[in-house]
Design an enzyme around this catalytic site. Structure first.
Site, PDB file in Angstrom:
ATOM      1  N   CYS A 124      33.955  50.581  45.158  1.00  0.00           N
ATOM      2  CA  CYS A 124      33.014  49.541  44.734  1.00  0.00           C
ATOM      3  C   CYS A 124      32.810  49.728  43.244  1.00  0.00           C
ATOM      4  CB  CYS A 124      31.698  49.650  45.489  1.00  0.00           C
ATOM      5  SG  CYS A 124      30.465  48.432  44.982  1.00  0.00           S
ATOM      6  N   GLU A 127      35.565  42.816  45.242  1.00  0.00           N
ATOM      7  CA  GLU A 127      36.815  43.545  45.396  1.00  0.00           C
ATOM      8  C   GLU A 127      37.952  42.606  45.030  1.00  0.00           C
ATOM      9  OE1 GLU A 127      37.506  46.463  45.532  1.00  0.00           O
ATOM     10  OE2 GLU A 127      35.800  47.525  46.392  1.00  0.00           O
TER      11      GLU A 127
END
Length: 248
Positions: free
Chosen positions: A2, A103
């Site tokens: 992340c 992402e």
């Protein structure tokens, strides 16, 4: 992994949700990046939850200096063992609020397509985090944090093989209470989210640039089409005795 996320929950709503006494006033952030200040919620010596702004990118308490490669993620499988994280995992766990994270789906040799990952119901998220206090040789102090990650669930797997650990509200107190919660109990909370909890929304590649930080980054767009490969036409064979015709 992340490496970017968004936090747009209004200050009063965040305060009501996480139950801390502070009344911070902070703007919505649509493209939070490592080394930037981020809000965390932690349990302090008075037994209450508290709000604090810290640097995203953990600096171990034994580090001689702030490194150039921020430790913004900690693998859940080894967080209790790695020297950089194990002390914080045992004694300084926190919640890191968010509304979603980004992402990138990689399909070589094409450009990466960013996706916003959020709850299906668009409710806020609470990442499992750890925080640390560091003091430099000259006496200056810095508090920092890292987001714990785990294997991706079925929703995320086609995009990326890792995801942040997202804690449900029923697990918040267990995670924050480093006095009563044993390390193995905290480790049991490190797991992928249910497959039906999240959605992946394609968003603009403007999110690639940290300087872009506006609401439009979270708007759904059509995924960029992969360019078609041109078929190469094999060269025509030439006759060895074609003479001047080979010049035409």
């Amino acid at each position: 992994m992340c490496g970017r996320y968004a936090i747009t929950l209004p200050p009063d709503a965040m305060r009501d949700l996480f139950g801390y006494p502070e009344q911070p006033n902070f703007p919505p952030r649509y493209n939070v990046a490592p080394t930037q200040p981020v809000p965390i919620i932690r349990k302090e010596q008075d037994g209450q939850r508290h709000f604090q702004l810290v640097r995203w990118g953990l600096v171990p308490d034994w580090a001689k200096e702030v490194g150039t490669r921020p430790l913004f993620n900690a693998r859940g499988e080894t967080v209790a063992e790695k020297p950089a994280f194990r002390s914080a995992f045992r004694r300084r766990r926190c919640l890191i609020p968010a509304d979603g994270f980004y992402e990138w789906k990689i399909s070589p040799p094409y450009a990466r397509q960013p996706y916003l990952i959020r709850r299906n119901d668009h409710a806020p998220l609470a990442f499992a985090g750890i925080w640390e206090h560091w003091q430099s040789p000259d006496g200056s102090e810095l508090e920092s944090c890292s987001i714990i990650t785990t294997e991706a669930n079925a929703t995320l797997a086609p995009i990326h093989h890792r995801m942040p650990v997202i804690l449900e509200e029923a697990a918040w107190e267990t995670w924050l209470d480093t006095t009563e919660t044993l390390t193995r109990e905290a480790q049991a909370l490190i797991a992928p989210s249910p497959d039906d909890m999240l959605e992946a929304v394609p968003v603009s590649r403007r999110v690639n640039a940290v300087a872009n930080d506006d609401e439009a980054l979270m708007a759904e767009v059509a995924p960029a089409e992969e360019p078609k490969r041109e078929k190469k036409t094999p060269p025509k064979s030439k006759d060895k005795d074609d003479g001047q015709m080979s010049l035409l």
